[in-house]
Design a protein around this motif. Structure first.
Motif, PDB file in Angstrom:
ATOM      1  N   LEU A  33       1.310  -0.443   0.201  1.00  0.00           N
ATOM      2  CA  LEU A  33       0.063  -0.199   0.291  1.00  0.00           C
ATOM      3  C   LEU A  33       1.107   0.890   0.285  1.00  0.00           C
ATOM      4  O   LEU A  33       1.860   0.877   0.874  1.00  0.00           O
ATOM      5  CB  LEU A  33      -0.777   0.674   1.204  1.00  0.00           C
ATOM      6  CG  LEU A  33      -1.587  -0.936   1.409  1.00  0.00           C
ATOM      7  CD1 LEU A  33      -2.507  -1.007   3.063  1.00  0.00           C
ATOM      8  CD2 LEU A  33      -3.062  -1.232   1.051  1.00  0.00           C
ATOM      9  N   TRP A  34       0.737   2.440  -0.412  1.00  0.00           N
ATOM     10  CA  TRP A  34       0.854   3.692  -0.928  1.00  0.00           C
ATOM     11  C   TRP A  34      -0.017   3.897   1.320  1.00  0.00           C
ATOM     12  O   TRP A  34      -0.731   4.298   1.428  1.00  0.00           O
ATOM     13  CB  TRP A  34       0.605   5.114  -1.585  1.00  0.00           C
ATOM     14  CG  TRP A  34       0.951   4.369  -2.735  1.00  0.00           C
ATOM     15  CD1 TRP A  34       0.655   3.927  -3.782  1.00  0.00           C
ATOM     16  CD2 TRP A  34       2.162   5.183  -3.101  1.00  0.00           C
ATOM     17  NE1 TRP A  34       1.724   3.929  -4.618  1.00  0.00           N
ATOM     18  CE2 TRP A  34       2.810   4.340  -4.885  1.00  0.00           C
ATOM     19  CE3 TRP A  34       3.510   5.411  -2.260  1.00  0.00           C
ATOM     20  CZ2 TRP A  34       3.686   4.943  -4.990  1.00  0.00           C
ATOM     21  CZ3 TRP A  34       4.390   6.729  -3.002  1.00  0.00           C
ATOM     22  CH2 TRP A  34       4.734   5.600  -4.854  1.00  0.00           C
ATOM     23  N   VAL A  35       1.508   5.142   1.820  1.00  0.00           N
ATOM     24  CA  VAL A  35       0.320   5.323   3.138  1.00  0.00           C
ATOM     25  C   VAL A  35       0.986   6.689   2.860  1.00  0.00           C
ATOM     26  O   VAL A  35       2.180   7.410   3.037  1.00  0.00           O
ATOM     27  CB  VAL A  35       1.616   4.382   4.094  1.00  0.00           C
ATOM     28  CG1 VAL A  35       1.221   5.125   5.266  1.00  0.00           C
ATOM     29  CG2 VAL A  35       1.603   2.970   3.702  1.00  0.00           C
ATOM     30  N   ALA A  36      -0.062   7.349   3.795  1.00  0.00           N
ATOM     31  CA  ALA A  36      -0.429   8.655   3.989  1.00  0.00           C
ATOM     32  C   ALA A  36      -0.328   8.886   4.787  1.00  0.00           C
ATOM     33  O   ALA A  36      -1.023   8.633   5.910  1.00  0.00           O
ATOM     34  CB  ALA A  36      -1.333   9.683   2.379  1.00  0.00           C
ATOM     35  N   SER A  37       0.928   9.679   5.623  1.00  0.00           N
ATOM     36  CA  SER A  37       0.893  10.058   7.290  1.00  0.00           C
ATOM     37  C   SER A  37       0.777  11.272   6.968  1.00  0.00           C
ATOM     38  O   SER A  37       1.242  11.650   8.635  1.00  0.00           O
ATOM     39  CB  SER A  37       2.105   9.455   7.630  1.00  0.00           C
ATOM     40  OG  SER A  37       3.198   9.980   7.206  1.00  0.00           O
ATOM     41  N   SER A  38       0.851  12.651   6.898  1.00  0.00           N
ATOM     42  CA  SER A  38       1.572  13.492   6.698  1.00  0.00           C
ATOM     43  C   SER A  38      -0.077  14.561   6.703  1.00  0.00           C
ATOM     44  O   SER A  38      -0.957  13.980   5.739  1.00  0.00           O
ATOM     45  CB  SER A  38       2.100  14.354   6.000  1.00  0.00           C
ATOM     46  OG  SER A  38       2.153  14.582   5.075  1.00  0.00           O
ATOM     47  N   ALA A  39       0.119  15.733   7.224  1.00  0.00           N
ATOM     48  CA  ALA A  39      -1.239  16.373   7.518  1.00  0.00           C
ATOM     49  C   ALA A  39      -1.900  16.845   5.415  1.00  0.00           C
ATOM     50  O   ALA A  39      -2.860  16.929   4.828  1.00  0.00           O
ATOM     51  CB  ALA A  39      -1.461  17.360   7.924  1.00  0.00           C
ATOM     52  N   ARG A  40      -0.354  17.188   5.047  1.00  0.00           N
ATOM     53  CA  ARG A  40      -0.245  17.476   3.760  1.00  0.00           C
ATOM     54  C   ARG A  40      -0.955  15.948   2.741  1.00  0.00           C
ATOM     55  O   ARG A  40      -1.769  16.941   2.321  1.00  0.00           O
ATOM     56  CB  ARG A  40       0.777  18.370   3.554  1.00  0.00           C
ATOM     57  CG  ARG A  40       0.804  18.656   1.773  1.00  0.00           C
ATOM     58  CD  ARG A  40       2.221  19.190   1.472  1.00  0.00           C
ATOM     59  NE  ARG A  40       2.965  20.379   2.302  1.00  0.00           N
ATOM     60  CZ  ARG A  40       2.723  21.295   1.749  1.00  0.00           C
ATOM     61  NH1 ARG A  40       2.052  21.620   0.940  1.00  0.00           N
ATOM     62  NH2 ARG A  40       3.119  22.196   2.962  1.00  0.00           N
ATOM     63  N   ALA A  41      -0.714  15.680   3.261  1.00  0.00           N
ATOM     64  CA  ALA A  41      -0.164  14.401   1.457  1.00  0.00           C
ATOM     65  C   ALA A  41      -2.320  13.554   2.243  1.00  0.00           C
ATOM     66  O   ALA A  41      -3.143  12.877   1.161  1.00  0.00           O
ATOM     67  CB  ALA A  41      -0.222  13.098   1.914  1.00  0.00           C
ATOM     68  N   ILE A 288      -3.902   3.042  -1.169  1.00  0.00           N
ATOM     69  CA  ILE A 288      -3.847   4.096  -0.072  1.00  0.00           C
ATOM     70  C   ILE A 288      -4.724   3.948   1.353  1.00  0.00           C
ATOM     71  O   ILE A 288      -5.439   3.754   0.996  1.00  0.00           O
ATOM     72  CB  ILE A 288      -3.760   5.447  -0.738  1.00  0.00           C
ATOM     73  CG1 ILE A 288      -3.626   6.112  -2.445  1.00  0.00           C
ATOM     74  CG2 ILE A 288      -2.796   6.336  -0.091  1.00  0.00           C
ATOM     75  CD1 ILE A 288      -3.855   7.246  -2.495  1.00  0.00           C
ATOM     76  N   LEU A 289      -3.242   3.831   1.985  1.00  0.00           N
ATOM     77  CA  LEU A 289      -3.869   4.028   3.525  1.00  0.00           C
ATOM     78  C   LEU A 289      -3.532   5.286   3.728  1.00  0.00           C
ATOM     79  O   LEU A 289      -2.822   5.869   4.437  1.00  0.00           O
ATOM     80  CB  LEU A 289      -2.986   2.581   4.185  1.00  0.00           C
ATOM     81  CG  LEU A 289      -3.445   2.722   5.968  1.00  0.00           C
ATOM     82  CD1 LEU A 289      -4.784   1.721   5.488  1.00  0.00           C
ATOM     83  CD2 LEU A 289      -2.554   2.166   6.165  1.00  0.00           C
ATOM     84  N   VAL A 290      -4.972   5.657   4.371  1.00  0.00           N
ATOM     85  CA  VAL A 290      -4.350   7.483   4.704  1.00  0.00           C
ATOM     86  C   VAL A 290      -4.985   7.181   6.255  1.00  0.00           C
ATOM     87  O   VAL A 290      -5.988   7.220   6.963  1.00  0.00           O
ATOM     88  CB  VAL A 290      -6.413   7.887   3.642  1.00  0.00           C
ATOM     89  CG1 VAL A 290      -5.788   9.094   4.374  1.00  0.00           C
ATOM     90  CG2 VAL A 290      -5.978   7.796   2.387  1.00  0.00           C
ATOM     91  N   LEU A 291      -3.936   7.412   6.900  1.00  0.00           N
ATOM     92  CA  LEU A 291      -3.831   7.458   8.196  1.00  0.00           C
ATOM     93  C   LEU A 291      -4.089   8.805   9.599  1.00  0.00           C
ATOM     94  O   LEU A 291      -3.465   9.858   8.935  1.00  0.00           O
ATOM     95  CB  LEU A 291      -2.019   7.397   8.584  1.00  0.00           C
ATOM     96  CG  LEU A 291      -1.709   5.676   8.301  1.00  0.00           C
ATOM     97  CD1 LEU A 291      -0.103   6.160   8.750  1.00  0.00           C
ATOM     98  CD2 LEU A 291      -2.617   5.035   9.357  1.00  0.00           C
ATOM     99  N   LEU A 292      -5.302   8.743   9.203  1.00  0.00           N
ATOM    100  CA  LEU A 292      -5.975   9.650   9.597  1.00  0.00           C
ATOM    101  C   LEU A 292      -5.534  10.833  11.024  1.00  0.00           C
ATOM    102  O   LEU A 292      -5.095  11.700  11.090  1.00  0.00           O
ATOM    103  CB  LEU A 292      -7.653   9.864  10.120  1.00  0.00           C
ATOM    104  CG  LEU A 292      -8.295   9.410   8.986  1.00  0.00           C
ATOM    105  CD1 LEU A 292      -9.527   9.285   9.158  1.00  0.00           C
ATOM    106  CD2 LEU A 292      -8.501  10.624   7.230  1.00  0.00           C
ATOM    107  N   ALA A 293      -4.970   9.215  11.963  1.00  0.00           N
ATOM    108  CA  ALA A 293      -4.826   9.382  13.721  1.00  0.00           C
ATOM    109  C   ALA A 293      -3.269  10.538  13.378  1.00  0.00           C
ATOM    110  O   ALA A 293      -2.836  11.469  13.613  1.00  0.00           O
ATOM    111  CB  ALA A 293      -4.966   8.596  14.127  1.00  0.00           C
ATOM    112  N   SER A 294      -2.827  10.033  12.167  1.00  0.00           N
ATOM    113  CA  SER A 294      -1.127  10.330  11.977  1.00  0.00           C
ATOM    114  C   SER A 294      -1.561  11.794  11.857  1.00  0.00           C
ATOM    115  O   SER A 294      -0.551  12.280  11.982  1.00  0.00           O
ATOM    116  CB  SER A 294      -0.320   9.562  10.967  1.00  0.00           C
ATOM    117  OG  SER A 294       0.958  10.182  10.910  1.00  0.00           O
ATOM    118  N   ALA A 295      -2.116  12.458  10.543  1.00  0.00           N
ATOM    119  CA  ALA A 295      -1.859  13.524  10.412  1.00  0.00           C
ATOM    120  C   ALA A 295      -2.885  14.350  10.873  1.00  0.00           C
ATOM    121  O   ALA A 295      -2.102  16.111  11.547  1.00  0.00           O
ATOM    122  CB  ALA A 295      -3.436  13.586   8.827  1.00  0.00           C
ATOM    123  N   ASN A 296      -3.456  14.066  11.997  1.00  0.00           N
ATOM    124  CA  ASN A 296      -3.570  15.245  13.139  1.00  0.00           C
ATOM    125  C   ASN A 296      -2.985  15.402  14.146  1.00  0.00           C
ATOM    126  O   ASN A 296      -2.785  16.675  14.961  1.00  0.00           O
ATOM    127  CB  ASN A 296      -5.002  14.388  14.777  1.00  0.00           C
ATOM    128  CG  ASN A 296      -6.453  14.142  13.421  1.00  0.00           C
ATOM    129  OD1 ASN A 296      -6.804  14.529  12.079  1.00  0.00           O
ATOM    130  ND2 ASN A 296      -7.400  13.116  13.603  1.00  0.00           N
TER     131      ASN A 296
END
Length: 377
Positions: A33-41, A288-296
């Protein structure tokens, strides 16, 4: 640790920080998976028109596609794009926005919450669905029945469910649909919320599916919100006294907990056309796994993000989604959780006598409580 099992790890947040330090959007070989971890991504992916909620080749998971639960799943607004998402949303959202917070509190107060781990579990999972059922015109007895059926139905949303659980989810979908057919045919106008939704959403199957979706969305997300707020009180004992002295602070706590330790840790998006996001070239079929908690917890989104700050002046959060798929029931969920937590605090439950573990999940962070004496060998 990996980005999927992180959701139920004791403390996934240092790991999320390491992912953000890697650039915010990267490919994870282990999961494919692509992993999005930053707020921008995360913001870019949630807003991108080519990042869809379901893969094009599998709009409904194969495991449930041939049953009643699959039929419901395929018509849920949160699992669709375009008009199939906009139409039910435009029918449901206006009514949710008109629900009075005091009316919600009165419905929560009408339920008996026993001062035990079992009482907490019922308050977290069953209580919120009973509140929504009452708002839709169901009797207390019907509310209890639909909450139990919702507990079975949500199994169809998890890839961890076994065949027996999926079979029960199909049965629950049929029975929940039956409850709504009876309620809609009653013609007693007991629920302005239900009547408004019915008038704005003409397609019968879409209407039934998304009414069931109101229950399923309420069940897990609100349970996790209440449970993680209780964990915040356990980890910060001084807050319990503060909440009891000033009940208005309960809402402040919930608002911060949904950012700081959210019940929905991640969601997924599926690329439908070639696109470039954050310097990464994505192709059709990529997931894409979108890490909402990481972006927070991204310092670019919130100052001092790892600290629980009830009076945070400019709180920003992805917990309830963003853009076209932002949850229309955010205010209702927070009101139900706030009223429930307030009632729990009035009973002065000994939180320090509770043990807990996270409910098995690939995206949810929902604590399950037991009595400390029961957890010890």
């Amino acid at each position: 640790m990996d980005p999927i099992i992180a959701a139920t790890h004791l403390d996934p947040y240092p790991y999320y920080a390491s992912l953000r330090a890697d650039g915010g959007l990267s490919f994870h070989q282990g999961s494919g998976l692509w992993v999005a971890s930053s707020a921008r991504a995360v913001a870019a992916i949630l807003a991108h028109p080519d990042c869809k909620v379901r893969p094009a080749h599998e709009p409904v998971p194969k495991a449930i596609a041939q049953g009643a639960a699959g039929k419901v799943f395929g018509q849920l607004m949160r699992m669709n794009e375009g008009e199939r998402q906009r139409c039910p949303r435009s029918a449901i959202q206006p009514g949710l926005e008109l629900i009075d917070a005091e009316a919600v509190s009165a419905l929560v107060r009408a339920r008996l919450i026993s001062p035990s781990a079992d009482g907490l579990r019922k308050a977290m999972f069953m209580g919120p669905v009973c509140v929504v059922a009452a708002l839709l015109g169901f009797s207390p007895t019907e509310g209890r029945a639909t909450s139990e059926l919702t507990a079975d139905f949500v199994a169809c949303l998890s890839p961890l469910s076994n065949q027996a659980q999926l079979d029960a989810a199909h049965v629950a979908a049929e029975r929940l649909g039956g409850y709504f057919v009876e309620r809609l045919s009653a013609g007693d106008n007991q629920s302005p919320l239900l009547e408004g939704i019915r008038q704005r959403l003409a397609d019968h199957d879409t209407l039934l599916a998304n009414l069931i979706g109101l229950f399923s969305q309420t069940y897990e997300a609100t349970a996790g919100l209440i449970g993680n707020a209780l964990l915040a009180l356990i980890r910060n004992p001084q807050l319990k006294g503060e909440m009891q002295r000033d009940p208005a602070r309960v809402s402040d706590l919930l608002a911060e907990v949904q950012r700081h330790d959210p019940s929905v840790q991640n969601t997924r998006r599926f690329v439908s056309a070639p696109c470039e996001i954050g310097g990464a070239s994505l192709k059709p079929g990529d997931a894409i796994l979108v890490l909402l908690a990481s972006a927070n917890r991204d310092p670019q989104l919130n100052d001092n993000p790892d600290t629980l700050i009830l009076d945070r002046p400019t709180r920003r959060s992805f917990t309830f989604g963003a853009d076209r798929h932002q949850c229309p029931g955010q205010a209702l969920a927070l009101n139900i959780a706030s009223a429930t937590l307030g009632e729990i605090l009035t009973r002065n439950i000994a939180l320090d006598q509770l043990a807990w573990e996270y409910r098995p999940s690939l995206n949810g962070r929902i604590p399950l409580f037991t009595e400390l004496s029961e957890a010890q060998p």
